[in-house]
Design a protein around this motif. Sequence first.
Motif, short mmCIF file in Angstrom:
data_model
loop_
_atom_site.label_atom_id
_atom_site.label_comp_id
_atom_site.label_asym_id
_atom_site.label_seq_id
_atom_site.Cartn_x
_atom_site.Cartn_y
_atom_site.Cartn_z
N MET A 1 -1.12 -11.75 -5.51
CA MET A 1 0.25 -11.24 -5.47
C MET A 1 1.17 -12.09 -6.33
SD MET A 1 0.82 -10.81 -1.46
CE MET A 1 1.20 -9.26 -0.73
N GLY A 2 0.64 -13.21 -6.84
CA GLY A 2 1.48 -14.09 -7.64
C GLY A 2 2.13 -15.19 -6.82
N ALA A 3 1.65 -15.40 -5.61
CA ALA A 3 2.26 -16.43 -4.77
C ALA A 3 1.58 -17.77 -5.00
CB ALA A 3 2.11 -16.03 -3.30
N TYR B 1 13.43 -11.27 -0.97
CA TYR B 1 12.26 -10.48 -0.60
C TYR B 1 11.81 -9.65 -1.80
CZ TYR B 1 12.52 -11.20 4.49
OH TYR B 1 12.50 -11.73 5.75
N ARG B 2 10.58 -9.82 -2.19
CA ARG B 2 10.03 -8.98 -3.26
C ARG B 2 8.68 -8.45 -2.76
NH1 ARG B 2 13.28 -9.28 -7.19
NH2 ARG B 2 14.10 -11.25 -7.96
N PRO B 3 8.70 -7.33 -2.07
CA PRO B 3 7.43 -6.86 -1.48
C PRO B 3 6.40 -6.52 -2.53
CG PRO B 3 9.33 -5.57 -0.67
CD PRO B 3 9.82 -6.41 -1.79
N ARG B 4 5.20 -7.05 -2.35
CA ARG B 4 4.09 -6.75 -3.27
C ARG B 4 2.84 -6.48 -2.43
NH1 ARG B 4 4.66 -11.48 -7.85
NH2 ARG B 4 6.76 -10.89 -8.55
N LEU B 5 1.88 -5.82 -3.10
CA LEU B 5 0.63 -5.54 -2.40
C LEU B 5 -0.47 -6.45 -2.94
CD1 LEU B 5 0.63 -1.66 -2.27
CD2 LEU B 5 1.03 -3.25 -0.39
N PRO B 6 -1.36 -6.94 -2.05
CA PRO B 6 -2.45 -7.79 -2.52
C PRO B 6 -3.56 -6.95 -3.17
CG PRO B 6 -2.66 -7.49 -0.17
CD PRO B 6 -1.41 -6.77 -0.58
N ARG B 7 -4.48 -7.65 -3.79
CA ARG B 7 -5.63 -6.99 -4.40
C ARG B 7 -6.48 -6.31 -3.32
NH1 ARG B 7 -10.80 -8.83 -5.65
NH2 ARG B 7 -10.34 -10.93 -4.93
N GLU B 8 -7.08 -5.18 -3.72
CA GLU B 8 -7.96 -4.47 -2.78
C GLU B 8 -9.27 -5.20 -2.55
OE1 GLU B 8 -6.46 -1.30 -0.88
OE2 GLU B 8 -8.55 -1.89 -0.85
N SER C 1 -15.27 -4.07 6.80
CA SER C 1 -14.44 -2.96 6.34
C SER C 1 -13.77 -2.28 7.53
CB SER C 1 -15.27 -1.96 5.55
OG SER C 1 -16.24 -1.38 6.38
N LEU C 2 -14.48 -2.21 8.62
CA LEU C 2 -13.93 -1.60 9.82
C LEU C 2 -12.66 -2.31 10.28
CD1 LEU C 2 -14.74 0.44 12.16
CD2 LEU C 2 -15.42 -1.61 13.35
N LEU C 3 -12.76 -3.62 10.36
CA LEU C 3 -11.62 -4.40 10.84
C LEU C 3 -10.49 -4.42 9.82
CD1 LEU C 3 -13.71 -7.18 12.48
CD2 LEU C 3 -12.15 -5.66 13.65
N ASP C 4 -10.85 -4.42 8.54
CA ASP C 4 -9.84 -4.38 7.49
C ASP C 4 -9.02 -3.11 7.62
OD1 ASP C 4 -9.76 -3.88 3.96
OD2 ASP C 4 -8.60 -5.35 5.11
N ARG C 5 -9.70 -2.00 7.78
CA ARG C 5 -9.02 -0.71 7.94
C ARG C 5 -8.13 -0.71 9.15
NH1 ARG C 5 -13.84 2.96 8.77
NH2 ARG C 5 -12.35 4.41 9.65
N ALA C 6 -8.70 -1.21 10.26
CA ALA C 6 -7.95 -1.17 11.51
C ALA C 6 -6.68 -1.99 11.40
CB ALA C 6 -8.82 -1.70 12.64
N ARG C 7 -6.80 -3.15 10.78
CA ARG C 7 -5.64 -4.03 10.68
C ARG C 7 -4.55 -3.43 9.80
NH1 ARG C 7 -8.53 -8.25 10.78
NH2 ARG C 7 -9.05 -7.99 8.59
#
Lengths: 109, 343, 154
Positions: A77-79, B3-10, C93-99
């Motif tokens: 995220m760049g943190a 606050y700068r909301p970002r999403l983490p890598r998948e 993956s199950l827990l990742d989805r759930a969270r």
Amino acid sequence: MEGDGVILTNTETVPGKRVVEAYGVVTGSTVRAKHIGRDFMAGLKNLVGGELKGYTELLGDARQEAVERMMQEATSMGANAVVNVRFATSSVTQGAAELFAYGTAVRVE
Amino acid sequence: MEYRPRLPREGVNRTPIHPLRESAVLLGGVVAVGALLLVVLGIALNLLLPHVSADCEMRLSRPFWAPGQAGQQGDPRHQALQPLVDRLAGHWSDNPYDLQVGLVEEPRPNAFAVPGGVILVTTGLLARTESENEVAFVLAHEIGHFAARDHLRRLGRGLLFAWVVGHFGGGVAPVDLVEQITARGFDRHQEAAADRFGLALVAALYGHVAGALDFFQRLPDATAGAAGDVAAYFSTHPVTRARLDGLRALARERGWPLTGPVQPLAPALHQEAVPDHEQGEGQAIEGRHDDPGRPQGAAVVGDEIFEGVEDHLLPPPGAGGVGFPVTVPYRSLPSPDQWPEAA
Amino acid sequence: MDTVVYLALSAAGLALAYVIGDVIERRHYGEIRRREVATRQCMATTARTLPEQWSVAATELVTGSVVISVDHFKRFLAGLRTIVGGRVKSFESLLDRARREAMLRMKEEAIARGCDAVINVRIETSRLAAATRNGKGTAGVEILAFGTAIRRAG
């Protein structure tokens, strides 16, 4: 490598630094299972009591991995820091436990 | 702070797995652990068993068999078989057991060595035998198992394995499966040893081994039906030809004549053969009383007998006997100098 | 023969469970990503500090929870893992989805109430034991995410 150099604290801010931007919640988790050998030794240890070193070691390794994953998410995220880190351990299936770490990814200067 | 909301890598918190690879690796691991456990248990039992006396074994097992045996006392077939067992056992000088024979209603030919000194024979087996010598050899083979205490080995190993798995494995279905796959009667070495002892007993009783092996030569295709090949794979019995040749060679080596007068089957033991596809429950049956030892026609040859106590007598899953085709030295096998001498 | 039939049926059952579970999982992940992008503006943080320029008009406690069940194939792999040891990858993956689902529901509740951020987020996980097999089995995993939602003034 991704995840290196990330500062971790379980306080609101990083002492001595200023939080510039906050990006969101990051999480890291692993699910680990014990194997039969460890279980057997633990069973024996239950007779005499004391620390189950095998399990302590296992959960310690798993927690380390969970924290590393959290740091990887933060870096992506760049943190450069994760503040207000919390841990949770829970049993998800018989014989396996989930180690979970989460915090807020921020950039500090 | 802003606050700068970002999403983490998948995908940081998961590992993509290939289902087949993961399953194969894990199953391999489980089988390896199970195999290791069995080998360790086998060795441990080998060390402990010689110290378990036959007396102790009989006392512990009798409560299970006594009621069934009592019910069979009036059965003519039982009364025909029991003296035969007694005569055979008479030639085993070290016999610590009070051997009893019992009958099981079951169309498949089978014979079991049960802890406590009980030999169970199925009606299917009686249906396929045509001379007393054949039945004698089958019974003597089972006595051989008692001599080596194979039945205890398997029972002990099976129970210990089931306990360990139940305690640590959490009753996982795949482990039961692995157990099923490895659970087949006695292994080849035990079978071969019991064969040799049995033949020695027969030779001691009759003075020759004619007719004894005929049963084995006779039923080549009884078990070859739909499941023949697969069953053959999972069976731990030595291949029939090799088994017969080995036994004949032994007879020649020991000087037991391969020809001689063959005792006919007692009329009480005559049975109609029932087709294989009809399978019944194992139960004690009544038979007719008859006089053993009346002369009859030529002997016929049979095929392999599947021996497995767990198939009928220990139904609880996971508690069945576990045999494993691994060579573990059996120190308490009756050695040739302990075999009964020919009359 | 029985063993072979049993093996074949078990394998078929597992394969079916895997395929169906995989389809459901992919679909869920697609939905999760879509919603994460949509709710991105509502910032979630585990800290209690707000940006200096913010003034708070209202606060609400918001929660999001989900109970996820384990499919047969995952359970089978996890069972094998408890014998051999190591990472139970099938559950990750199950827990990742759930969270992520729980967090999304929490954020969506915050947004529905007109809030702009959620602070002091906490996440709790618990296993629901199965009613059968002496409570040894796992009926599902419940994940609860809760925090304080803040509505900015002005």
